[in-house]
Design an enzyme around this catalytic site. Structure first.
Site, PDB file in Angstrom:
ATOM      1  CG  HIS A 268       0.135   2.047   4.137  1.00 40.68           C
ATOM      2  ND1 HIS A 268       0.293   2.082   2.689  1.00 40.68           N
ATOM      3  CD2 HIS A 268       0.764   0.800   4.279  1.00 40.68           C
ATOM      4  CE1 HIS A 268       0.916   1.069   2.284  1.00 40.68           C
ATOM      5  NE2 HIS A 268       1.098   0.046   3.383  1.00 40.68           N
TER       6      HIS A 268
ATOM      7  CD  GLU B 125       4.696  -0.689   5.675  1.00 34.32           C
ATOM      8  OE1 GLU B 125       4.753  -1.693   5.403  1.00 34.32           O
ATOM      9  OE2 GLU B 125       3.943   0.154   5.231  1.00 34.32           O
TER      10      GLU B 125
HETATM   11  P1  PGA Z   1       4.203  -5.526   0.499  1.00 36.69           P
HETATM   12  O1  PGA Z   1       3.335  -4.309   1.367  1.00 36.69           O
HETATM   13  O2  PGA Z   1       4.571  -6.315   1.664  1.00 36.69           O
HETATM   14  O3  PGA Z   1       3.456  -6.110  -0.332  1.00 36.69           O
HETATM   15  O4  PGA Z   1       5.655  -4.868   0.026  1.00 36.69           O
HETATM   16  C1  PGA Z   1       3.764  -3.861   2.623  1.00 36.69           C
HETATM   17  C2  PGA Z   1       2.681  -2.796   2.928  1.00 36.69           C
HETATM   18  O5  PGA Z   1       2.230  -1.895   2.137  1.00 36.69           O
HETATM   19  O6  PGA Z   1       2.474  -2.851   4.219  1.00 36.69           O
END
Ligand code: PGA
Length: 264
Positions: free
Chosen positions: A101, A181
Site C-alpha cells: 500500500h 491506487e
Molecule cells: P480512500 O483510501 O478510499 O480513503 O481514498 C483508499 C486506500 O488507501 O486504499
C-alpha cells in the site's frame, strides 16, 4: 468476472467497541441486502490487532478477511519482533494480505525487494496477495504514470519466476489481485476519470499478460476516494474489477452502497 469490494480500515477505528459495532453493522447490512450483493466478493482488512476479533464475527458469513501487511522476514515463525507471518494469518483463517500500500511504501520505505519477499511468503502459505501500485501526483502531472507502474509491476515478474512452477498457475489464477491506487487520489476526494482509470487498467493488464498469459484473468481493482456517489461510474467500466475503499469503508452503509454498485 465477479467484482471485489474491499474495505481497508487502516489504523481505524481506535477502540474495540467501535470495531465490533462496525463489523456488526456490516454483517447486518450484508444479510439484509444479500440479494443485491450476490454478484460481488466482499472483504475487509481491519488492523492486525483486531483481526482475531473480527474473524470471530465474520467466520459464519460470506465476508472475507484480509490483513493490511505481512512479514517479509519469515513465512512461518521466528525472532522477528512486531511481525506477523503468513502462516499465522492462514492459521487464523485470514485468506488475503494487502501488500505494498502506498502508505507502507511512504512511511515504511517498502520497495520491490521487500514486497517480493512478502509476496513469496504469502504464496508459500496459500495467502492471497492484493498488490497495490500507484503513481504520485508529480508522476501523474509529468505523464510518467505508466513508467512508474511498469517499474512497480516488475515485482510480479520476479514473483512468478521464483514461485514453484507446479503451484504457480493455480496460485496466480486464484490468489493474486492488483489494486491501482493513484497516491494523489487516496483520502483526498480527488479522483481520476473513469476513462483514465480504464486506460491505466488496460496498460496493467497488458503488462501482466506479458509476464504470463494466466494473468489475463487477474482482477485489477481501483482505489482512491471511492464513495457511494462515484462507485457506479467506476463499476460501469469492464476494466475495473472492483475497488479498494478506505474512508468510505468505515461506515457500513456507505461500504454496502459501494458493494451494491459493483454487484449489478
Ligand atoms: P480512500 O483510501 O478510499 O480513503 O481514498 C483508499 C486506500 O488507501 O486504499
Amino acid at each position: 468476472m465477479k467484482s471485489w469490494v474491499i474495505g481497508n480500515w487502516k489504523l481505524n477505528p481506535a477502540s474495540l467497541n467501535e470495531v465490533q459495532a462496525l463489523v456488526d453493522d456490516l454483517v447486518d447490512g450484508v444479510n439484509t441486502q444479500s440479494s443485491a450483493l450476490e454478484a460481488c466478493h466482499i472483504m475487509v482488512a481491519p488492523s492486525l490487532l483486531h483481526l482475531a476479533k473480527v474473524d470471530a464475527t465474520l467466520r459464519s458469513t460470506r465476508i472475507k478477511l484480509a490483513c493490511q501487511d505481512v512479514s517479509a522476514l519469515s513465512a512461518t515463525s521466528g525472532a522477528y519482533t512486531g511481525d506477523v507471518s503468513a502462516e499465522q494469518l492462514q492459521d487464523l483463517g485470514v485468506q488475503w494480505a494487502i501488500i505494498g500500500h502506498s502508505e507502507r511504501r511512504q512511511y515504511f520505505n517498502e520497495q520491490n525487494a521487500i514486497l517480493l519477499k512478502k509476496m513469496l511468503n504469502c504464496a508459500s502459505q496459500g495467502v492471497g496477495v492484493i498488490l497495490c501500485i500507484g503513481e504520485s501526483e508529480a508522476d501523474f502531472e509529468a505523464g510518467s504514470t505508466t513508467q512508474v507502474l511498469g517499474e512497480q509491476l516488475t515485482v510480479v515478474a520476479d514473483f512468478l519466476q521464483q514461485l514453484d512452477a507446479v503451484e504457480a498457475d493455480d496460485y496466480i489464477a486464484h490468489k493474486l489481485m492488483i489494486a491501482y491506487e493513484p497516491v494523489w487520489a487516496i483520502g483526498t476526494g480527488k479522483v481520476p476519470s473513469v476513462e483514465e482509470v480504464t486506460t491505466v487498467h488496460q496498460f496493467i493488464r497488458e503488462r501482466l499478460q506479458s509476464f504470463n498469459s494466466t494473468l489475463a484473468a487477474t482482477p485489477i481493482i481501483y482505489g482512491g476516494s471511492v464513495k457511494p456517489d462515484n462507485a457506479q461510474d467506476f463499476a460501469a467500466s469492464e476494466q475495473i474489477n472492483g475497488v479498494l475503499v478506505g474512508g468510505a469503508a468505515l461506515k457500513a452503509d456507505s461500504f454496502i452502497d459501494i458493494a451494491k454498485a459493483f454487484s449489478k
